[in-house]
Design a protein around this motif. Structure first.
Motif, PDB file in Angstrom:
ATOM      1  N   GLU A   1      10.603   4.725   3.893  1.00 14.16           N
ATOM      2  CA  GLU A   1      11.469   3.912   4.746  1.00 14.16           C
ATOM      3  C   GLU A   1      11.438   2.447   4.332  1.00 14.16           C
ATOM      4  O   GLU A   1      12.462   1.768   4.330  1.00 14.16           O
ATOM      5  CB  GLU A   1      11.049   4.052   6.215  1.00 14.16           C
ATOM      6  CG  GLU A   1      11.390   5.394   6.851  1.00 14.16           C
ATOM      7  CD  GLU A   1      10.408   6.495   6.465  1.00 14.16           C
ATOM      8  OE1 GLU A   1       9.434   6.208   5.725  1.00 14.16           O
ATOM      9  OE2 GLU A   1      10.617   7.645   6.878  1.00 14.16           O
ATOM     10  N   LEU A   2      10.265   1.962   3.958  1.00 11.15           N
ATOM     11  CA  LEU A   2      10.144   0.568   3.533  1.00 11.15           C
ATOM     12  C   LEU A   2      10.901   0.329   2.224  1.00 11.15           C
ATOM     13  O   LEU A   2      11.587  -0.681   2.064  1.00 11.15           O
ATOM     14  CB  LEU A   2       8.669   0.203   3.353  1.00 11.15           C
ATOM     15  CG  LEU A   2       7.807   0.161   4.622  1.00 11.15           C
ATOM     16  CD1 LEU A   2       6.365  -0.183   4.269  1.00 11.15           C
ATOM     17  CD2 LEU A   2       8.359  -0.854   5.615  1.00 11.15           C
TER      18      LEU A   2
ATOM     19  N   LEU B   1       7.278  -6.369   2.915  1.00 13.27           N
ATOM     20  CA  LEU B   1       8.267  -5.487   3.543  1.00 13.27           C
ATOM     21  C   LEU B   1       8.058  -5.318   5.037  1.00 13.27           C
ATOM     22  O   LEU B   1       8.997  -4.949   5.758  1.00 13.27           O
ATOM     23  CB  LEU B   1       8.246  -4.117   2.857  1.00 13.27           C
ATOM     24  CG  LEU B   1       8.676  -4.098   1.384  1.00 13.27           C
ATOM     25  CD1 LEU B   1       8.536  -2.692   0.817  1.00 13.27           C
ATOM     26  CD2 LEU B   1      10.105  -4.602   1.227  1.00 13.27           C
ATOM     27  N   THR B   2       6.856  -5.597   5.530  1.00 13.80           N
ATOM     28  CA  THR B   2       6.573  -5.398   6.959  1.00 13.80           C
ATOM     29  C   THR B   2       6.446  -6.704   7.748  1.00 13.80           C
ATOM     30  O   THR B   2       6.400  -6.677   8.980  1.00 13.80           O
ATOM     31  CB  THR B   2       5.265  -4.602   7.134  1.00 13.80           C
ATOM     32  OG1 THR B   2       4.194  -5.277   6.479  1.00 13.80           O
ATOM     33  CG2 THR B   2       5.411  -3.206   6.571  1.00 13.80           C
TER      34      THR B   2
ATOM     35  N   ASN C   1      13.408   1.896   1.170  1.00  6.48           N
ATOM     36  CA  ASN C   1      14.842   2.104   1.367  1.00  6.48           C
ATOM     37  C   ASN C   1      15.461   1.032   2.265  1.00  6.48           C
ATOM     38  O   ASN C   1      16.606   1.159   2.698  1.00  6.48           O
ATOM     39  CB  ASN C   1      15.096   3.489   1.978  1.00  6.48           C
ATOM     40  CG  ASN C   1      16.521   3.956   1.743  1.00  6.48           C
ATOM     41  OD1 ASN C   1      17.147   3.593   0.743  1.00  6.48           O
ATOM     42  ND2 ASN C   1      17.045   4.755   2.656  1.00  6.48           N
ATOM     43  N   SER C   2      14.712  -0.025   2.532  1.00  5.62           N
ATOM     44  CA  SER C   2      15.179  -1.074   3.437  1.00  5.62           C
ATOM     45  C   SER C   2      16.006  -2.135   2.714  1.00  5.62           C
ATOM     46  O   SER C   2      15.948  -2.282   1.497  1.00  5.62           O
ATOM     47  CB  SER C   2      13.981  -1.750   4.105  1.00  5.62           C
ATOM     48  OG  SER C   2      13.191  -2.429   3.127  1.00  5.62           O
ATOM     49  N   LYS C   3      16.783  -2.881   3.492  1.00  7.07           N
ATOM     50  CA  LYS C   3      17.568  -3.982   2.927  1.00  7.07           C
ATOM     51  C   LYS C   3      16.651  -5.082   2.410  1.00  7.07           C
ATOM     52  O   LYS C   3      16.995  -5.798   1.471  1.00  7.07           O
ATOM     53  CB  LYS C   3      18.518  -4.540   3.991  1.00  7.07           C
ATOM     54  CG  LYS C   3      19.636  -3.589   4.375  1.00  7.07           C
ATOM     55  CD  LYS C   3      20.575  -4.217   5.375  1.00  7.07           C
ATOM     56  CE  LYS C   3      21.710  -3.261   5.731  1.00  7.07           C
ATOM     57  NZ  LYS C   3      22.636  -3.861   6.734  1.00  7.07           N
ATOM     58  N   ARG C   4      15.472  -5.193   3.018  1.00  9.31           N
ATOM     59  CA  ARG C   4      14.512  -6.200   2.568  1.00  9.31           C
ATOM     60  C   ARG C   4      14.039  -5.869   1.147  1.00  9.31           C
ATOM     61  O   ARG C   4      13.829  -6.769   0.333  1.00  9.31           O
ATOM     62  CB  ARG C   4      13.336  -6.253   3.542  1.00  9.31           C
ATOM     63  CG  ARG C   4      12.406  -7.463   3.339  1.00  9.31           C
ATOM     64  CD  ARG C   4      11.555  -7.685   4.569  1.00  9.31           C
ATOM     65  NE  ARG C   4      10.556  -8.713   4.372  1.00  9.31           N
ATOM     66  CZ  ARG C   4      10.798 -10.029   4.446  1.00  9.31           C
ATOM     67  NH1 ARG C   4      12.025 -10.452   4.702  1.00  9.31           N
ATOM     68  NH2 ARG C   4       9.824 -10.911   4.265  1.00  9.31           N
TER      69      ARG C   4
END
Length: 254
Positions: A146-147, A113-114, A149-152
């Motif tokens: 936040e991670l 994710l990062t 909830n990401s599109k990724r």
């Protein structure tokens, strides 16, 4: 290839992020508790005749209710049926997969994710159980919600559902952080773990309301740590299972 640790029976209140959880569905697949996981598996598979459930979120109201133990053993039970199953440690704040499967310094969900150049295959590990693979959470990030909830993360959930027969996400307690609400809105179904003599009715109600607020598909709950008598009988319910008996012997954590 990673082997499961042999563990003595322990209370759920112990730090499972250090000791891991007991994989009774693998160590003793014919035990009473393992049979209950098979019942849960069957209930999930027949929970909706019109929709195929391929991704499940396992959570609880508060910590120490046994949701990581249920998630891991549930995944092992699906794998034992011949389904290619992935257990994802989505509890970035208190991960357990590292300890349960003896994986040292693992790369995992956080890495993917990062880091856009990270190959997700580097975060998926085989286990000694046939058809069961695991994805650790990876390094603890400063911003788990936040991670998730990401599109990724959206693309990952979609890709994993296409690559595996079943994906089980072990997520944090609902009332502690927002992580589970975020994930519950993205997966096919959510299971709530409720520990006997620990969970409070109001907390469970609040958990259900919080999940419904994000339109989560709550497919059932599992009553955990029930007292039972080995000579008693069992009552299986759609929303989990209960043991009935005369003695106060404790079942193994399930």
């Amino acid at each position: 290839m990673f082997n499961f640790k042999s563990k003595k029976k322990r209370e759920l209140a112990m730090d499972s992020s250090i000791n891991g959880v007991e994989m009774v569905a693998v160590a003793n697949p014919k035990s009473i508790v393992s049979e209950q996981f098979k019942t849960i598996r069957t209930n999930i598979q027949f929970s909706n005749a019109d929709v195929t459930i391929k991704s499940i979120l396992v959570t609880s109201s508060m910590a120490t209710e046994g949701k990581s133990t249920v998630a891991a053993n549930m995944a092992a039970t699906f794998a034992a049926q011949g389904l290619r199953t992935l257990l994802v440690d989505a509890d970035m704040r208190r991960p357990t997969i590292n300890a349960t499967f003896s994986i040292d310094n693992p790369r995992g969900l956080t890495n993917f994710l990062t880091d856009r150049s990270f190959d997700i295959n580097q975060a998926i590990y085989e286990t000694s159980a046939a058809n069961l693979l695991v994805m650790p959470s990876g390094p603890v990030p400063p911003n788990p919600a936040e991670l998730l909830n990401s599109k990724r993360m959206d693309s990952l959930i979609k890709a994993l559902s296409e690559s595996f027969d079943m994906v089980v996400y072990d997520a944090p307690p609902v009332l502690s952080v927002t992580d589970s609400q975020i994930l519950a809105a993205k997966v096919d179904g959510t299971v709530i773990v409720v520990r006997q003599n620990m969970a409070e009715k109001e907390a469970v109600r609040s958990t259900v309301l919080a999940l419904r607020h994000v339109n989560a598909n709550i497919i059932g709950s599992v009553m955990n740590d029930i007292t039972f008598d080995g000579s008693g009988y069992y009552k299986y319910g759609y929303y989990g299972y209960e043991y009935y008996g005369k003695s106060n012997k404790k079942s193994k954590n399930s």
